[in-house]
Design an enzyme around this catalytic site. Structure first.
Site, short mmCIF file in Angstrom:
data_model
loop_
_atom_site.label_atom_id
_atom_site.label_comp_id
_atom_site.label_asym_id
_atom_site.label_seq_id
_atom_site.Cartn_x
_atom_site.Cartn_y
_atom_site.Cartn_z
CG ASP A 159 -17.39 58.30 39.82
OD1 ASP A 159 -16.36 57.58 39.76
OD2 ASP A 159 -17.94 58.74 38.81
CD GLU B 58 -6.36 54.06 40.49
OE1 GLU B 58 -7.16 54.64 41.24
OE2 GLU B 58 -6.52 53.98 39.27
CG ASP B 59 -10.38 54.57 42.67
OD1 ASP B 59 -9.58 54.03 41.87
OD2 ASP B 59 -11.32 55.29 42.27
CE LYS C 59 -15.06 46.20 40.46
NZ LYS C 59 -15.95 46.82 39.44
CG ASP D 80 -12.83 46.90 36.88
OD1 ASP D 80 -13.15 45.79 37.28
OD2 ASP D 80 -13.53 47.55 36.06
NE ARG E 219 -15.84 61.62 42.08
CZ ARG E 219 -15.22 60.76 41.29
NH1 ARG E 219 -14.55 59.76 41.81
NH2 ARG E 219 -15.26 60.89 39.99
CG PHE F 91 -19.96 49.93 39.14
CD1 PHE F 91 -18.87 50.06 38.29
CD2 PHE F 91 -20.51 51.07 39.69
CE1 PHE F 91 -18.34 51.31 38.00
CE2 PHE F 91 -19.99 52.33 39.42
CZ PHE F 91 -18.91 52.44 38.57
CB VAL F 92 -17.95 49.18 44.85
CG1 VAL F 92 -18.23 47.72 45.10
CG2 VAL F 92 -16.54 49.37 44.32
CE LYS G 4 -13.24 64.79 38.52
NZ LYS G 4 -14.60 65.00 38.05
N GLY G 5 -10.98 59.49 42.10
CA GLY G 5 -11.49 58.45 42.99
C GLY G 5 -10.65 58.14 44.21
P1 IMP Z 1 -9.36 49.69 35.23
O1 IMP Z 1 -8.56 50.46 34.22
O2 IMP Z 1 -10.40 48.84 34.55
O3 IMP Z 1 -8.54 48.90 36.20
O4 IMP Z 1 -10.26 50.71 36.02
C1 IMP Z 1 -9.74 51.72 36.70
C2 IMP Z 1 -10.74 52.81 37.00
O5 IMP Z 1 -12.10 52.51 36.66
C3 IMP Z 1 -10.75 53.01 38.48
O6 IMP Z 1 -9.69 53.82 38.90
C4 IMP Z 1 -12.12 53.61 38.70
O7 IMP Z 1 -12.06 55.00 38.47
C5 IMP Z 1 -12.99 52.97 37.65
N1 IMP Z 1 -13.72 51.83 38.25
C6 IMP Z 1 -13.50 50.52 38.04
N2 IMP Z 1 -14.33 49.75 38.76
C7 IMP Z 1 -15.11 50.62 39.46
C8 IMP Z 1 -16.18 50.44 40.42
O8 IMP Z 1 -16.61 49.33 40.77
N3 IMP Z 1 -16.73 51.58 40.91
C9 IMP Z 1 -16.31 52.83 40.56
N4 IMP Z 1 -15.30 53.03 39.70
C10 IMP Z 1 -14.72 51.94 39.13
MG MG Z 2 -9.86 55.87 39.44
#
Ligand code: IMP
Ligand code: MG
Length: 179
Positions: free
Chosen positions: A162, A102-103, A134, A106, A168, A155-156, A46-47
């Site tokens: 969210d 993508e939002d 990040k 990470d 959000r 963590f944002v 949803k982000g």
């Molecule tokens: P990844 O698979 O670790 O790259 O993370 C992807 C998903 O984790 C993102 O699409 C977000 O939904 C969530 N996420 C990662 N870091 C944050 C953050 O700092 N705030 C909120 N959601 C996060």
């Molecule tokens: Mg996401």
């Protein structure tokens, strides 16, 4: 803007004008890069919804929007890389130029999963546009074609992102600090 979350305070990382200006610029870049191409924007729920809503309005090209629902198993603030599809695309993307919106990237595990999933559907090309990156926490290398902001290891929340499904709707992006 300040909000109190269980003994924590919200600190602004990116304010509304900063975000809006950058999103505009990303839209202009995408407009220049996808001239004469059939563009399909794939927004990850949803982000990324808030970002995508602003981004599409700064892209001056004919385009279609698709949504992909992904949910990663893990605790509140860490993703495990085990991804579950909660909503699939409504149309085939074969032969189309796909841009994933993508939002945040990470660990990169969600994006890696998504890129592999898209590749099996034979699109003409797959690009990635993420609002936030990040790099400090990245575990796998994923190609990022458009990055809004590179941020430190916080963590944002806000502007679609969210914490336990909340925040959000904030117009800015902030992070929680003790206090
Ligand atoms: P990844 O698979 O670790 O790259 O993370 C992807 C998903 O984790 C993102 O699409 C977000 O939904 C969530 N996420 C990662 N870091 C944050 C953050 O700092 N705030 C909120 N959601 C996060
Ligand atoms: Mg996401």
């Amino acid at each position: 803007m300040e909000a109190v979350v269980t003994g924590k305070r919200m600190e602004v990382l990116l304010d509304e004008p900063t975000i809006q200006q950058r999103v505009q610029a990303l839209g202009q870049e995408i407009t220049a890069d996808y001239q004469d191409k059939e563009l399909v924007l794939i927004t990850v729920l949803k982000g990324s919804v808030v970002f995508a809503a602003d981004l599409v309005r700064s892209i001056e090209l004919p385009l279609t929007m698709e949504f992909m629902g992904l949910s990663s198993y893990g605790d509140d603030t860490k993703s495990t890389g085990v991804v579950r599809v909660t909503l699939d695309l409504s149309k085939p993307i074969e032969g189309k130029h796909v841009l994933i919106v993508e939002d945040i990237v990470d660990t990169g595990l969600t994006m890696q999963y998504l890129l592999r999933n898209m590749a099996t559907r034979n699109p003409a090309s797959v690009g990635v546009c993420t609002l936030l990156h990040k790099p400090a926490r990245q575990k796998v290398d994923v190609p990022l074609d458009y990055v809004g902001f590179t941020i430190d290891d916080h963590f944002v929340v806000g502007y679609g992102l969210d914490y336990q499904q909340r925040y959000r709707n904030l117009r800015m992006i902030g992070h929680m600090v003790d206090g």
